[in-house]
Scaffold this active site. Structure first.
Site, short mmCIF file in Angstrom:
data_model
loop_
_atom_site.label_atom_id
_atom_site.label_comp_id
_atom_site.label_asym_id
_atom_site.label_seq_id
_atom_site.Cartn_x
_atom_site.Cartn_y
_atom_site.Cartn_z
N SER A 41 -18.04 9.51 47.19
CA SER A 41 -16.93 10.44 47.86
C SER A 41 -16.71 11.31 47.52
CB SER A 41 -15.36 9.33 47.45
OG SER A 41 -14.37 10.21 48.50
N ILE A 44 -28.19 14.79 45.50
CA ILE A 44 -27.03 13.59 44.59
C ILE A 44 -28.30 12.15 44.69
CG2 ILE A 44 -25.29 12.08 44.21
CD1 ILE A 44 -23.81 14.95 44.82
N ARG A 73 -21.92 -4.09 54.97
CA ARG A 73 -21.38 -4.90 55.79
C ARG A 73 -22.84 -5.47 55.87
NH1 ARG A 73 -17.31 -4.22 60.77
NH2 ARG A 73 -16.06 -4.05 59.54
N TYR A 99 -13.30 16.66 56.94
CA TYR A 99 -13.63 16.21 55.65
C TYR A 99 -13.26 15.15 54.93
CZ TYR A 99 -17.49 15.74 51.72
OH TYR A 99 -17.99 15.90 50.94
N ASP A 114 -31.70 6.50 60.32
CA ASP A 114 -30.32 7.37 60.91
C ASP A 114 -28.94 5.90 60.60
OD1 ASP A 114 -28.15 8.69 61.82
OD2 ASP A 114 -29.63 9.49 63.35
N LYS A 129 -13.12 11.19 53.61
CA LYS A 129 -13.44 10.83 52.44
C LYS A 129 -12.29 9.83 51.55
CE LYS A 129 -17.77 12.04 51.09
NZ LYS A 129 -18.55 11.30 50.96
N1 NAP Z 1 -22.35 18.83 47.26
C1 NAP Z 1 -21.24 18.74 47.26
O1 NAP Z 1 -20.75 19.81 46.56
C2 NAP Z 1 -20.62 17.65 47.49
C3 NAP Z 1 -19.19 17.26 46.11
C4 NAP Z 1 -18.87 16.02 46.31
C5 NAP Z 1 -18.94 15.24 47.28
N2 NAP Z 1 -20.68 15.03 48.12
C6 NAP Z 1 -21.25 14.06 48.61
O2 NAP Z 1 -22.47 13.62 48.08
C7 NAP Z 1 -23.46 12.76 48.69
C8 NAP Z 1 -24.33 13.67 48.73
O3 NAP Z 1 -24.37 15.12 49.54
P1 NAP Z 1 -25.68 15.82 48.41
O4 NAP Z 1 -23.97 17.07 47.76
O5 NAP Z 1 -26.56 15.93 48.37
O6 NAP Z 1 -25.73 16.73 50.67
P2 NAP Z 1 -27.74 16.47 51.28
O7 NAP Z 1 -28.19 17.23 49.98
O8 NAP Z 1 -27.61 17.66 52.53
O9 NAP Z 1 -27.84 15.35 51.08
C9 NAP Z 1 -26.91 14.29 52.57
C10 NAP Z 1 -27.81 13.63 52.50
O10 NAP Z 1 -27.54 12.62 53.63
C11 NAP Z 1 -28.72 12.27 54.46
N3 NAP Z 1 -27.97 11.77 55.54
C12 NAP Z 1 -27.47 12.96 56.59
N4 NAP Z 1 -26.91 12.21 58.01
C13 NAP Z 1 -26.69 11.27 57.26
C14 NAP Z 1 -27.82 10.33 58.94
N5 NAP Z 1 -27.06 9.99 60.16
N6 NAP Z 1 -28.43 9.19 58.11
C15 NAP Z 1 -29.31 9.16 57.30
N7 NAP Z 1 -29.05 9.46 56.19
C16 NAP Z 1 -27.95 10.60 57.01
C17 NAP Z 1 -29.31 13.61 54.33
O11 NAP Z 1 -30.78 13.22 54.50
P3 NAP Z 1 -31.17 13.65 56.06
O12 NAP Z 1 -30.46 14.74 56.72
O13 NAP Z 1 -33.08 13.35 55.90
O14 NAP Z 1 -30.76 12.32 56.95
C18 NAP Z 1 -28.89 13.83 52.39
O15 NAP Z 1 -29.74 13.28 52.17
C19 NAP Z 1 -22.66 13.09 50.06
O16 NAP Z 1 -22.12 11.97 50.44
C20 NAP Z 1 -21.47 13.92 49.98
O17 NAP Z 1 -20.52 14.63 50.88
C21 NAP Z 1 -21.12 15.92 47.68
#
Ligand code: NAP
Length: 271
Positions: free
Chosen positions: A143, A20, A125, A157, A65, A161
């Site tokens: 979220s 996303i 912040r 999880y 990070d 959220k």
């Molecule tokens: N996919 C779904 O079904 C879904 C549904 C509801 C909500 N969401 C939310 O949407 C958001 C994006 O998720 P996504 O679905 O796009 O999953 P994703 O493809 O796994 O992306 C997660 C991103 O978070 C980054 N990340 C994780 N830990 C980090 C850290 N410590 N520091 C910096 N970056 C970090 C990862 O990058 P690096 O690994 O390169 O650090 C990656 O770019 C999340 O907040 C998730 O909870 C997703």
């Protein structure tokens, strides 16, 4: 000069290396915004930056990070040096956790809160002084439908959220006088790397999602629309919206539906 609803604005996106966040980087760039892309993995971040530059705007990938205070401080210094402030902060980085409350470890739970909640607070912040340098700043917190209604096997999880949701409401009121708007975008099932990278209680795995998933680009498009209109609360996917509504209208009926999901959703550990 690039045209679009965000022409010349500066947007910082955490978790911009995949899913996303990466799609949001393209979507805001398509509207003329310059993008700061933050995440831990450098190679996908660089690729995402090239995708952004293809729209004729500036991209700055920063390895960060968000659980590390010094990384976040450096990110803001780079934002200040490159762009002289920020217009929009997208708190998108996140990690999932799957398994019953009894089986998820305390360490996993803390890790999920560390990334999804505490790091979001830290980034917010640190970004506020930069957002205050420009008129009409905005914070978009990503979220989940699960932040609005808990489901079995996703309690850790969902709790993180739900904490983001509560924080968002407080922050919105606190920053209103400064005309910094604070939005919540809650995706439902979305096709990304999320299910591969998330943590699992020992032995527990989720069956393939039972519902049709949105694409990351569809979520990003909805996010940009919400951002343009300052829409305070966006719940995505039709099942997600129905779930939130059903829970409001008939919570005990929804409890029964949720109970049935336990067996449908999970591959249990072998006895
Ligand atoms: N996919 C779904 O079904 C879904 C549904 C509801 C909500 N969401 C939310 O949407 C958001 C994006 O998720 P996504 O679905 O796009 O999953 P994703 O493809 O796994 O992306 C997660 C991103 O978070 C980054 N990340 C994780 N830990 C980090 C850290 N410590 N520091 C910096 N970056 C970090 C990862 O990058 P690096 O690994 O390169 O650090 C990656 O770019 C999340 O907040 C998730 O909870 C997703």
């Amino acid at each position: 000069m690039t045209q679009g609803a965000f022409a010349g604005r500066v947007v910082l996106i955490t978790g911009a290396s995949s899913g996303i966040g990466r799609a949001a980087a393209r979507a805001y760039a398509a509207q003329g915004a310059h993008i700061l892309l933050a995440a831990r993995r450098e190679e996908p971040l660089r690729e995402a930056a090239l995708e952004v530059e293809a729209f004729g705007v500036r991209a700055l990938p920063v390895r960060c990070d968000i659980t590390q205070p010094e990384d976040v401080e450096r990110l803001m210094r780079e934002a200040q040096a490159a762009f002289g402030g920020l217009d929009v902060l997208i708190n998108n980085a996140g990690v999932g956790l799957f398994g019953p409350v009894e089986a998820i470890s305390e360490e996993q739970l803390r890790q999920v809160f560390e990334v999804n909640f505490f790091a979001l607070v830290r980034v917010t912040r640190a970004a506020l002084p930069l957002l205050r340098q420009r008129p009409g700043g905005q914070i978009v917190n990503v979220s989940s439908v699960l932040g609005h209604r808990g489901l079995p096997l996703l309690g850790g999880y969902g709790a993180a959220k739900a904490a983001v949701n509560a924080l968002t409401e407080s922050l919105r009121a606190e920053l209103a006088a400064e005309r910094i708007s604070v939005l919540l975008v809650s995706p439902g099932f979305t096709e990304t790397e999320f299910r591969q990278t998330r943590l699992h209680a020992e032995g527990w795995r989720q069956s393939p999602p039972p519902l049709k998933q949105m694409s990351a680009d569809e979520v990003a498009k909805a996010m940009v629309r919400a951002s343009r209109r300052h829409h305070r609360d966006t719940v995505l996917t039709l099942p997600g919206r129905l779930m939130v509504l059903a829970n409001r209208l008939a919570p005990s009926l929804f409890d029964r539906v949720a109970r049935r999901m336990v067996t449908r959703m999970a591959k249990r550990p072998e006895p």
